[in-house]
Each structure stands twice: as structure tokens, then as C-alpha cells.
Design an enzyme around this catalytic site. Structure first.
Site, short mmCIF file in Angstrom:
data_model
loop_
_atom_site.label_atom_id
_atom_site.label_comp_id
_atom_site.label_asym_id
_atom_site.label_seq_id
_atom_site.Cartn_x
_atom_site.Cartn_y
_atom_site.Cartn_z
N ARG A 52 0.85 -1.20 0.00
CA ARG A 52 0.00 0.00 0.00
C ARG A 52 0.88 1.24 0.00
NH1 ARG A 52 -1.60 1.56 4.69
NH2 ARG A 52 -2.34 -0.49 5.34
N TYR A 104 -16.92 17.76 -14.80
CA TYR A 104 -17.20 16.32 -14.83
C TYR A 104 -18.25 16.02 -13.75
CZ TYR A 104 -16.55 11.30 -14.37
OH TYR A 104 -16.76 9.96 -14.29
N ASP A 176 -7.78 19.99 -13.60
CA ASP A 176 -8.10 18.63 -14.06
C ASP A 176 -7.76 18.61 -15.55
OD1 ASP A 176 -9.30 16.37 -15.12
OD2 ASP A 176 -11.07 16.48 -13.84
N LYS A 201 -8.42 7.81 -18.90
CA LYS A 201 -8.76 8.33 -20.22
C LYS A 201 -7.54 8.30 -21.14
CE LYS A 201 -12.56 8.84 -17.94
NZ LYS A 201 -12.90 10.07 -17.23
C1 PLP Z 1 -13.43 10.45 -15.97
C2 PLP Z 1 -13.13 11.77 -15.41
C3 PLP Z 1 -12.90 11.93 -14.04
C4 PLP Z 1 -13.04 10.78 -13.06
O1 PLP Z 1 -12.04 9.82 -13.24
P1 PLP Z 1 -12.25 8.25 -12.91
O2 PLP Z 1 -10.95 7.67 -13.34
O3 PLP Z 1 -13.42 7.78 -13.71
O4 PLP Z 1 -12.52 8.15 -11.46
C5 PLP Z 1 -12.58 13.20 -13.57
N1 PLP Z 1 -12.48 14.25 -14.42
C6 PLP Z 1 -12.70 14.13 -15.73
C7 PLP Z 1 -12.57 15.33 -16.61
C8 PLP Z 1 -13.04 12.89 -16.28
O5 PLP Z 1 -13.26 12.79 -17.58
#
Ligand code: PLP
Length: 386
Positions: A52, A104, A176, A201
């Protein structure tokens, strides 16, 4: 010497963080599928005690991500939301977060349904207007959270401008950067304190991993996040770290191809008689096209558009007719996806809220992959034919 070899993005994507395995010479970092590490005597270990806390596959990935974002420290989590959750735990009851109003859905949910109850308030504003930001920065505001391009309306926020305003009030800025990926945009270079990614992504890029990450240059923030990563334990497994390291090696190739595809598809949509508004930062018609040009390498591979006929039904029909575009949530993989934010990714945002930010009933979101662009255009053409 080593640093000099890794200045170009492609070189970093292929090599950063990855060193031949000292035990075997394996060029690929092994998947260290272990929960613990044997110690020669109590406390006498090789830097690894319990998985961890540390894992060599994760270490390689964290180093790679830090370098791709021109940062110093990379910290990975079991999902993008877990990464955001840990960032928000840097703050205390009574603190406030200001965020963009086109966010998001899961980020909006975490702020309003989880941290609100813990006494961390949030406000959502249009960050394309930096003047509006100034008025929001009361003394209890500690964090500015923003996405650019935004999801799903594809607004572009001028990162340097909002950072300047936030800094003047002592507010930390986290971008983000999921939609742009480190290949297109590096917020730390524009003054942000932290970069957040849903690694799920573009970075992992093959729709087979859920993961999140934070990159920073700030030692104090990094130490607190490493502490939380270990204390709360939302770590990614070594197999996922391996797959992500593998995905990163082609990040620049995938992004180049997908961005070029997206540009052509955006132009096709803009000329289509059934299509209403096309939201793509690469189009001259985009309100922040100039800002996008100045802070991004290319314009990304996410497009949204709505239909002239404003109905959920019309949008659903188009989405059910595509044959190459798959109807699914998520984005950033090599395959093209089509989705309906109002009933899928953004269903948790109240209708009045989403209409305010341009998220209309017929808005369709595309994640453009790396298929042959003529096939993608032909697919949309037939799906849009009544
Ligand atoms: C998918 C996404 C998230 C969340 O991420 P996860 O890996 O699904 O938890 C946060 N911000 C944006 C812009 C996203 O596209």
C-alpha cells in the site's frame, strides 16, 4: 546526461521513469504483484515494506507522470475520483472550493454530496470570465478547481489568467487536465499548483484501466498527498500501473492522430444541416479559440454538438444508429465513443444547472479515437440521416 536525453515529449513518453530491471535486465518494468517485501532484519529492507505504501511498478509510473507534466512529484490513485478525494482532504471544515460550472459529473457529485456534508463548501462559476472569479474569492476560499477544455461544453479557461487572480488571494489552483492530456497542455508551466488526471482516459488510453493521478512541484503538497495515499489506501494495483506505463509510450502518437481526426470531424459537423452548435476549441467559431491556440499544442479529441431539433429523443436516435462509434460513457481510448451527457455522464446535475452551462437536451458528446477518419465521418453521416 540522463535529463538531456529526455527533453522531447516523445522521448519522455517512451523512457521517463522506466529503467531496466536491476535483477534481470528486463527492459519493461515488471509487474510487482506482491503485497509485502522480505526484510533481512527488522527494519532492514530495500526501501519497500508493504505494497500500500510502495510498489516498484507504481514508482516507475509515478515518475513517468511527473516528468510528462513537467512536475517533480507524481502520486497515483485507484481512480480519478480517488485522486480528487485525496486532494480535497488537504482542506478543513470551513474551507471553500471554487470550481468551474461545466464540470465532470462525478467531480460535481463529490463536492456537493460528500465534501459539502463534511463542511467544505463549493461554488461553481463561469471561469471563462476571470472577473467573476475575483468576486468569489472570499478569505475562506482555499482551492480553485478547474477543467479545460471543460466537459462536455468544451469551454477553454485561460489558465495563466485565473492562476494570477487565485495567487493574489493565496488560493491553490488544481487543473483537471484529463481532456487535454499532458501532451497537449501542461498546467504547471502556466502556474498551477497541482495537475489532476483521470488516467483512465488518454494517459492509459486503451479503455482497460481505471486510475487517477496528481502531479505537483510543491514538496509540501506532495508529502501530504503521499501521506493520504498511504493512510487512506486508494492505490492502483501493479497490473494497472504496468498497462498504463505501456499506454503512455504511444500517448503522443495517439493524441496527434486523434486530434487530427477530431478537427476534420468538427468541420464536417459544422457544415451539416441537422447540426446546431458544434463545440470544439479548434474551430474559429469557438469563443476561446485564441486562448486554446496559445495554451494547447493541438485542440484535443473531444467534440460536443447539439441538434437543431432540441429533443432527447432525436439525440438518442442518432446515438443508436452509429456503427463504429460505440454508445458508452468515458473517453480517451483508441476507439471512438458517442454519448449523451444529459442522460449519461451528467445525469446527476440538475437540468436547470446544466442548461445554464449550455448542456442542452440534445447535446451529443464524441470521443474521437484513432480509426480512419473517412470511416468515422461516413458513420456520423449515416447516423444523422433521417
Ligand atoms: C473520468 C473523469 C474523471 C473521473 O475519473 P475516474 O478515473 O473515472 O474516477 C474526472 N475528471 C474528468 C474530466 C473525467 O473525464
Amino acid at each position: 546526461m540522463e535529463k538531456d536525453r529526455k527533453t522531447g515529449f516523445g522521448t519522455k513518453a517512451v523512457h521517463a521513469g522506466v529503467h531496466p530491471d536491476p535483477g534481470t535486465g528486463a527492459i519493461m518494468t515488471p509487474i510487482f504483484q506482491t503485497s509485502t517485501y522480505v526484510q533481512a532484519a527488522p527494519g532492514d529492507h530495500k526501501g519497500y515494506e508493504y505494497a500500500r505504501t510502495q510498489n516498484p511498478t507504481r514508482d516507475a509510473l509515478q515518475q513517468s507522470l511527473a516528468e510528462l507534466e513537467n512536475g517533480t512529484y507524481g502520486i497515483c490513485f485507484s481512480s480519478g475520483m480517488a485522486a480528487m478525494d485525496n486532494i480535497l482532504k488537504l482542506f478543513r471544515s470551513g474551507d471553500k472550493v471554487v470550481a468551474g460550472n461545466d464540470l465532470y459529473g462525478g467531480s460535481y457529485r463529490l463536492l456537493t454530496k460528500v465534501f459539502q456534508q463534511l463542511g467544505i463548501e463549493s461554488a461553481f462559476i463561469d471561469l471563462t470570465n476571470p472577473a467573476a472569479l475575483k468576486q468569489e474569492l472570499t478569505p475562506n476560499v482555499k482551492l480553485l478547481w478547474l477543467e479545460t477544455p471543460t466537459n462536455p461544453v468544451m469551454q477553454v479557461v485561460d489558465i495563466s489568467s485565473v492562476v494570477e487572480i487565485a495567487r493574489a488571494s493565496g488560493v491553490l489552483v488544481c487543473v483537471d487536465n484529463t481532456f487535454a492530456s499532458p501532451y497537449l497542455q501542461n498546467p504547471l508551466d502556466l502556474g498551477a499548483d497541482m495537475v489532476h488526471h483521470s488516467v483512465t482516459k488518454y494517459i492509459a488510453g486503451h479503455s482497460d484501466v481505471i486510475m487517477g493521478a496528481v502531479v505537483t512541484r510543491n514538496r509540501d503538497i506532495a508529502d501530504q498527498l503521499y501521506f493520504l495515499q498511504n493512510a487512506a489506501g486508494a492505490v492502483p494495483g501493479p497490473q494497472d500501473c504496468f498497462l498504463t506505463l505501456r499506454g503512455i509510450k504511444t500517448l503522443h502518437l495517439r493524441m496527434e492522430w486523434a486530434c487530427d481526426n477530431a478537427m476534420q470531424i468538427a468541420r464536417f459537423l459544422e457544415a451539416h444541416p441537422r447540426v446546431g452548435k458544434v463545440n470544439y476549441p479548434g474551430l474559429e467559431s469557438h469563443p476561446q479559440h485564441g486562448v486554446a491556440k496559445s495554451q494547447m499544442r493541438k485542440f484535443g479529441a473531444m467534440i460536443s454538438f447539439d441538434l437543431k431539433e432540441q429533443s432527447v429523443g432525436a439525440a438518442h436516435t442518432v446515438m443508436q444508429k452509429t456503427r463504429i462509434f460505440s454508445l458508452a460513457e468515458s473517453l480517451g481510448g483508441v476507439e471512438s465513443l458517442i454519448g449523451h451527457p444529459a442522460s449519461m455522464t451528467h445525469a446527476s446535475i440538475p437540468r436547470e444547472e446544466r442548461l445554464k452551462s449550455g448542456l442542452t437536451d440534445s447535446l451529443i458528446r464524441l470521443s474521437i479515437g484513432v480509426e480512419t477518419v473517412e470511416d468515422l465521418i461516413a458513420d456520423l453521416e449515416q447516423a444523422l440521416t433521417l
